[in-house]
Design a protein around this motif. Sequence first.
Motif, PDB file in Angstrom:
ATOM      1  N   LEU A  35      -0.002   2.366 -15.716  1.00 23.31           N
ATOM      2  CA  LEU A  35      -0.786   1.434 -14.846  1.00 23.31           C
ATOM      3  C   LEU A  35       0.144   1.431 -13.293  1.00 23.31           C
ATOM      4  O   LEU A  35       1.282   1.470 -13.280  1.00 23.31           O
ATOM      5  N   TYR A  36      -0.751   1.407 -12.694  1.00 22.88           N
ATOM      6  CA  TYR A  36       0.064   1.216 -10.966  1.00 22.88           C
ATOM      7  C   TYR A  36      -0.725   0.388 -10.265  1.00 22.88           C
ATOM      8  O   TYR A  36      -1.953   0.274 -10.373  1.00 22.88           O
ATOM      9  N   GLY A  37       0.021  -0.302  -9.481  1.00 20.43           N
ATOM     10  CA  GLY A  37      -0.530  -1.141  -8.530  1.00 20.43           C
ATOM     11  C   GLY A  37       0.362  -1.295  -7.274  1.00 20.43           C
ATOM     12  O   GLY A  37       1.505  -1.353  -6.953  1.00 20.43           O
ATOM     13  N   VAL A  38      -0.453  -1.692  -6.135  1.00 18.46           N
ATOM     14  CA  VAL A  38       0.120  -1.832  -4.814  1.00 18.46           C
ATOM     15  C   VAL A  38      -0.475  -2.931  -4.010  1.00 18.46           C
ATOM     16  O   VAL A  38      -1.619  -2.721  -4.132  1.00 18.46           O
ATOM     17  N   THR A  39       0.261  -3.703  -3.116  1.00 22.98           N
ATOM     18  CA  THR A  39      -0.180  -4.661  -2.289  1.00 22.98           C
ATOM     19  C   THR A  39      -0.808  -3.993  -1.112  1.00 22.98           C
ATOM     20  O   THR A  39      -0.263  -3.142  -0.565  1.00 22.98           O
ATOM     21  N   ALA A  40      -1.932  -4.334  -0.445  1.00 27.43           N
ATOM     22  CA  ALA A  40      -2.765  -3.862   0.674  1.00 27.43           C
ATOM     23  C   ALA A  40      -3.463  -5.097   1.362  1.00 27.43           C
ATOM     24  O   ALA A  40      -4.011  -5.826   0.772  1.00 27.43           O
ATOM     25  N   THR A  41      -3.339  -5.074   2.687  1.00 30.79           N
ATOM     26  CA  THR A  41      -4.175  -5.846   3.457  1.00 30.79           C
ATOM     27  C   THR A  41      -5.315  -5.301   4.470  1.00 30.79           C
ATOM     28  O   THR A  41      -5.966  -5.956   5.162  1.00 30.79           O
ATOM     29  N   SER A  42      -5.672  -3.867   4.196  1.00 34.70           N
ATOM     30  CA  SER A  42      -6.558  -3.385   4.966  1.00 34.70           C
ATOM     31  C   SER A  42      -8.090  -3.027   4.172  1.00 34.70           C
ATOM     32  O   SER A  42      -8.436  -2.034   4.381  1.00 34.70           O
ATOM     33  N   PHE A  43      -8.276  -3.658   3.356  1.00 36.11           N
ATOM     34  CA  PHE A  43      -9.753  -3.706   2.404  1.00 36.11           C
ATOM     35  C   PHE A  43     -10.811  -3.835   3.716  1.00 36.11           C
ATOM     36  O   PHE A  43     -10.860  -4.866   4.471  1.00 36.11           O
ATOM     37  N   VAL A  44     -11.968  -2.950   3.505  1.00 33.28           N
ATOM     38  CA  VAL A  44     -12.892  -3.317   4.181  1.00 33.28           C
ATOM     39  C   VAL A  44     -14.135  -2.932   3.289  1.00 33.28           C
ATOM     40  O   VAL A  44     -14.327  -1.783   2.346  1.00 33.28           O
ATOM     41  N   SER A  45     -15.250  -3.862   3.319  1.00 32.34           N
ATOM     42  CA  SER A  45     -16.671  -3.339   2.807  1.00 32.34           C
ATOM     43  C   SER A  45     -17.318  -2.289   3.650  1.00 32.34           C
ATOM     44  O   SER A  45     -17.594  -2.691   4.888  1.00 32.34           O
ATOM     45  N   LEU A  46     -17.627  -1.218   3.215  1.00 26.16           N
ATOM     46  CA  LEU A  46     -17.987  -0.094   4.131  1.00 26.16           C
ATOM     47  C   LEU A  46     -19.450   0.066   4.020  1.00 26.16           C
ATOM     48  O   LEU A  46     -19.925   0.270   5.008  1.00 26.16           O
ATOM     49  N   SER A  47     -20.225   0.203   3.159  1.00 26.06           N
ATOM     50  CA  SER A  47     -21.693   0.540   3.015  1.00 26.06           C
ATOM     51  C   SER A  47     -22.271  -0.141   1.820  1.00 26.06           C
ATOM     52  O   SER A  47     -21.743  -0.252   0.786  1.00 26.06           O
ATOM     53  N   LEU A  48     -23.589  -0.421   2.035  1.00 26.00           N
ATOM     54  CA  LEU A  48     -24.535  -0.858   0.885  1.00 26.00           C
ATOM     55  C   LEU A  48     -25.299   0.203   0.363  1.00 26.00           C
ATOM     56  O   LEU A  48     -25.379   0.043  -0.807  1.00 26.00           O
ATOM     57  N   ASN A  49     -25.461   1.369   0.979  1.00 26.09           N
ATOM     58  CA  ASN A  49     -26.417   2.283   0.421  1.00 26.09           C
ATOM     59  C   ASN A  49     -25.493   3.888   0.590  1.00 26.09           C
ATOM     60  O   ASN A  49     -25.875   4.350   1.848  1.00 26.09           O
ATOM     61  N   PRO A  50     -24.948   4.080  -0.197  1.00 21.72           N
ATOM     62  CA  PRO A  50     -24.347   3.807  -1.396  1.00 21.72           C
ATOM     63  C   PRO A  50     -23.220   2.711  -1.140  1.00 21.72           C
ATOM     64  O   PRO A  50     -22.826   2.389  -0.105  1.00 21.72           O
ATOM     65  N   LEU A  51     -23.079   2.182  -2.566  1.00 25.81           N
ATOM     66  CA  LEU A  51     -22.123   0.950  -2.369  1.00 25.81           C
ATOM     67  C   LEU A  51     -20.824   1.504  -2.182  1.00 25.81           C
ATOM     68  O   LEU A  51     -19.901   1.942  -2.992  1.00 25.81           O
ATOM     69  N   LEU A  52     -20.012   1.172  -0.878  1.00 28.77           N
ATOM     70  CA  LEU A  52     -18.819   1.903  -0.631  1.00 28.77           C
ATOM     71  C   LEU A  52     -17.894   0.704  -0.137  1.00 28.77           C
ATOM     72  O   LEU A  52     -18.422   0.029   0.631  1.00 28.77           O
TER      73      LEU A  52
END
Length: 327
Positions: A35-52
């Motif tokens: 398992l791997y994980g990293v902290t990030a603050t640059s999340f963006v909801s990009l698209s509804l069709n398709p869900l990206l």
Amino acid sequence: MSQIQAAGNIDDFRQAAGRFASGVTVVTTRSGRLLYGVTATSFVSLSLNPLLVSVSINVKSPILPHVANSGVFAINVLAREQEAVSRYFATRGRGHSLDRFDHLDSHAEATGAPIIDGSLSWFDCSVYETLQGGDHVILVGEVAAAGGTSGEPLLYWSGGYRELDRGSEAQATTSDEQGIERFADALSVQLHMQGMSVQDLLEAQVAVEPAAAALAARVRDDEQIRELQALVDSASQCHEDPEKFNPISLEFHSRIGLVSGNAAIAACVRALSRPRHAVYSARTTADRARRITQKHQEIVNAIRDGDEEQARRLMLEHLGTIARGIA
């Protein structure tokens, strides 16, 4: 050439970017038992069709080859209480474990990428595309599953972790409701001046209130659900007294509009209060009050469960019963 490039002052850029408040996420993936994980603050909801959705990761991050290998990743949006989780995954040398993360519970959903327990929300993704962005790689994910819980977000601003100002939030909510009230009052006056038949009232209710109930189930605001429940509980104490029961029952419908989170619907539902009171008050009996309270409770239960279709159907049935009683 920009001032930043001309001066070569990266610090100015960092300070300017740091004044943008953002949520905090942990990006995770699984490769076999690892398992791997990293902290990030640059999340963006990009698209509804398709869900990206997208998130950017430093090109030197060790998680990138594992995401490329597995083809999946999850974005975990951290809650206010999870600052320690953010710090853990932001510390060099951490964020990789065998079978489970140290001192941290997680589970799998659709893709197998770890979903961190207690996250405010999460997005379980397959890799849709990877894009180069200078010294970062932008991961674009197609959402296979998503979910979350109620709570407040962990925020990062100006180099430190922050929390929402609950007082300011409450003040903003009160201001929003006051604006809706003013608009609803103006609309109510216009409806009164133009004249509104009983049939007009019933048709208007059927048009907006089932939609309001469904949206309320989608929003599922815990505090507002408690307010709805309090209205139901209060109404149940005064079935024998129509003068006390009717205002509480009518307020329940108005509150459904507010819980929907849609200002236009909320104002429309609230504006119907005056004609509703005029039509319903003379027709209330103790038996009818009990049936109304029972249906209101069923609607609250559906909203609490997040069942949009059930909330819509129950409200429509409720309005149909009211219409038959008036007829």
